[in-house]
Design a protein around this motif. Sequence first.
Motif, PDB file in Angstrom:
ATOM      1  N   GLU A   1       0.878  -1.171   0.000  1.00  0.00           N
ATOM      2  CA  GLU A   1       0.000   0.000   0.000  1.00  0.00           C
ATOM      3  C   GLU A   1       0.917   1.223   0.000  1.00  0.00           C
ATOM      4  OE1 GLU A   1      -3.292  -0.172  -0.170  1.00  0.00           O
ATOM      5  OE2 GLU A   1      -3.354  -2.353   0.015  1.00  0.00           O
ATOM      6  N   ARG A   2       0.385   2.384  -0.318  1.00  0.00           N
ATOM      7  CA  ARG A   2       1.206   3.608  -0.383  1.00  0.00           C
ATOM      8  C   ARG A   2       2.006   3.852   0.893  1.00  0.00           C
ATOM      9  NH1 ARG A   2       2.703   6.210  -5.018  1.00  0.00           N
ATOM     10  NH2 ARG A   2       1.023   6.029  -6.490  1.00  0.00           N
ATOM     11  N   GLU A   3       1.431   3.560   2.055  1.00  0.00           N
ATOM     12  CA  GLU A   3       2.137   3.827   3.318  1.00  0.00           C
ATOM     13  C   GLU A   3       3.368   2.939   3.517  1.00  0.00           C
ATOM     14  OE1 GLU A   3      -1.308   1.032   4.575  1.00  0.00           O
ATOM     15  OE2 GLU A   3      -1.162   2.810   3.326  1.00  0.00           O
ATOM     16  N   HIS A   4       3.484   1.860   2.729  1.00  0.00           N
ATOM     17  CA  HIS A   4       4.663   0.990   2.816  1.00  0.00           C
ATOM     18  C   HIS A   4       5.864   1.554   2.069  1.00  0.00           C
ATOM     19  CE1 HIS A   4       1.427  -2.246   3.369  1.00  0.00           C
ATOM     20  NE2 HIS A   4       1.975  -2.013   4.558  1.00  0.00           N
ATOM     21  N   LEU A   5       5.641   2.545   1.204  1.00  0.00           N
ATOM     22  CA  LEU A   5       6.740   3.135   0.433  1.00  0.00           C
ATOM     23  C   LEU A   5       7.426   4.217   1.251  1.00  0.00           C
ATOM     24  CD1 LEU A   5       5.288   3.394  -3.171  1.00  0.00           C
ATOM     25  CD2 LEU A   5       6.857   1.706  -2.230  1.00  0.00           C
ATOM     26  N   ARG A   6       8.282   3.760   2.160  1.00  0.00           N
ATOM     27  CA  ARG A   6       9.022   4.701   2.999  1.00  0.00           C
ATOM     28  C   ARG A   6      10.351   4.079   3.422  1.00  0.00           C
ATOM     29  NH1 ARG A   6       8.452   3.150   8.396  1.00  0.00           N
ATOM     30  NH2 ARG A   6       6.752   1.686   8.747  1.00  0.00           N
ATOM     31  N   ILE A   7      11.327   4.937   3.581  1.00  0.00           N
ATOM     32  CA  ILE A   7      12.627   4.499   4.055  1.00  0.00           C
ATOM     33  C   ILE A   7      12.444   3.961   5.479  1.00  0.00           C
ATOM     34  CG2 ILE A   7      14.999   5.223   4.586  1.00  0.00           C
ATOM     35  CD1 ILE A   7      14.165   5.396   1.574  1.00  0.00           C
ATOM     36  N   GLY A   8      13.033   2.814   5.751  1.00  0.00           N
ATOM     37  CA  GLY A   8      12.924   2.204   7.074  1.00  0.00           C
ATOM     38  C   GLY A   8      11.831   1.162   7.202  1.00  0.00           C
ATOM     39  N   GLN A   9      10.936   1.063   6.216  1.00  0.00           N
ATOM     40  CA  GLN A   9       9.863   0.063   6.255  1.00  0.00           C
ATOM     41  C   GLN A   9      10.469  -1.327   6.337  1.00  0.00           C
ATOM     42  OE1 GLN A   9       6.295   0.014   6.161  1.00  0.00           O
ATOM     43  NE2 GLN A   9       6.617  -2.178   6.420  1.00  0.00           N
ATOM     44  N   ARG A  10      10.039  -2.120   7.301  1.00  0.00           N
ATOM     45  CA  ARG A  10      10.520  -3.489   7.422  1.00  0.00           C
ATOM     46  C   ARG A  10       9.823  -4.367   6.387  1.00  0.00           C
ATOM     47  NH1 ARG A  10       9.439  -5.612  12.748  1.00  0.00           N
ATOM     48  NH2 ARG A  10      10.626  -7.402  12.031  1.00  0.00           N
ATOM     49  N   VAL A  11      10.598  -5.265   5.772  1.00  0.00           N
ATOM     50  CA  VAL A  11      10.087  -6.174   4.743  1.00  0.00           C
ATOM     51  C   VAL A  11      10.660  -7.565   4.966  1.00  0.00           C
ATOM     52  CG1 VAL A  11       9.764  -4.371   2.994  1.00  0.00           C
ATOM     53  CG2 VAL A  11      11.949  -5.567   3.133  1.00  0.00           C
ATOM     54  N   ALA A  12       9.970  -8.549   4.401  1.00  0.00           N
ATOM     55  CA  ALA A  12      10.432  -9.939   4.444  1.00  0.00           C
ATOM     56  C   ALA A  12      10.703 -10.407   3.020  1.00  0.00           C
ATOM     57  CB  ALA A  12       9.373 -10.827   5.088  1.00  0.00           C
ATOM     58  N   VAL A  13      11.678 -11.274   2.860  1.00  0.00           N
ATOM     59  CA  VAL A  13      11.996 -11.860   1.556  1.00  0.00           C
ATOM     60  C   VAL A  13      11.000 -12.975   1.277  1.00  0.00           C
ATOM     61  CG1 VAL A  13      13.736 -13.059   0.190  1.00  0.00           C
ATOM     62  CG2 VAL A  13      14.446 -11.316   1.837  1.00  0.00           C
ATOM     63  N   VAL A  14      10.385 -12.942   0.092  1.00  0.00           N
ATOM     64  CA  VAL A  14       9.425 -13.960  -0.329  1.00  0.00           C
ATOM     65  C   VAL A  14       9.775 -14.434  -1.737  1.00  0.00           C
ATOM     66  CG1 VAL A  14       7.541 -13.089   1.114  1.00  0.00           C
ATOM     67  CG2 VAL A  14       7.812 -12.225  -1.213  1.00  0.00           C
ATOM     68  N   VAL A  15       9.215 -15.565  -2.124  1.00  0.00           N
ATOM     69  CA  VAL A  15       9.396 -16.085  -3.486  1.00  0.00           C
ATOM     70  C   VAL A  15       8.102 -15.852  -4.246  1.00  0.00           C
ATOM     71  CG1 VAL A  15       9.787 -18.143  -4.884  1.00  0.00           C
ATOM     72  CG2 VAL A  15      11.060 -17.822  -2.764  1.00  0.00           C
ATOM     73  N   ARG A  16       8.219 -15.238  -5.414  1.00  0.00           N
ATOM     74  CA  ARG A  16       7.061 -14.943  -6.248  1.00  0.00           C
ATOM     75  C   ARG A  16       7.435 -15.083  -7.723  1.00  0.00           C
ATOM     76  NH1 ARG A  16       3.247 -11.684  -3.340  1.00  0.00           N
ATOM     77  NH2 ARG A  16       3.194 -12.680  -1.314  1.00  0.00           N
ATOM     78  N   ARG A  17       6.405 -15.108  -8.565  1.00  0.00           N
ATOM     79  CA  ARG A  17       6.632 -15.089 -10.015  1.00  0.00           C
ATOM     80  C   ARG A  17       7.307 -13.768 -10.352  1.00  0.00           C
ATOM     81  NH1 ARG A  17       3.586 -12.728 -14.182  1.00  0.00           N
ATOM     82  NH2 ARG A  17       2.000 -12.238 -12.651  1.00  0.00           N
ATOM     83  N   ILE A  18       8.348 -13.836 -11.171  1.00  0.00           N
ATOM     84  CA  ILE A  18       9.103 -12.640 -11.516  1.00  0.00           C
ATOM     85  C   ILE A  18       8.413 -11.837 -12.617  1.00  0.00           C
ATOM     86  CG2 ILE A  18      11.292 -11.772 -12.438  1.00  0.00           C
ATOM     87  CD1 ILE A  18      11.539 -12.755  -9.617  1.00  0.00           C
TER      88      ILE A  18
END
Length: 103
Positions: free
Chosen positions: A65-82
């Motif tokens: 979502e738009r609020e996730h586009l920020r420096i410092g946002q924590r993310v997890a590595v996932v596997v998806r279709r490229i």
Amino acid sequence: RLLIDLIAAYIQKDIKAFVGKEGRIVSYTLITAPPKGFKDQAPYPVVIVAVDDDLRIVGQLVDWEREHLRIGQRVAVVVRRIYQTAQDAVIPYGVKFKPIQGA
């Protein structure tokens, strides 16, 4: 560019070593005019993620979502279709990033 390609190839080859790791977004951009094979995903963010103190990985942010586009946002590595291919039998998978909710 060659170094980035080599690192990306290494990460995609050893996907299991990265799945489930967490990191923080250190930079991002929003792709609105995608190349062939990615048109069905636009607009989409591409992020640089600090996974460890000395490792940065470039990849697409998914389930965002738009609020996730920020420096410092924590993310997890996932596997998806490229990307979408012309051949239905071949589905390329690789590393992408998913925001960690509430982070």
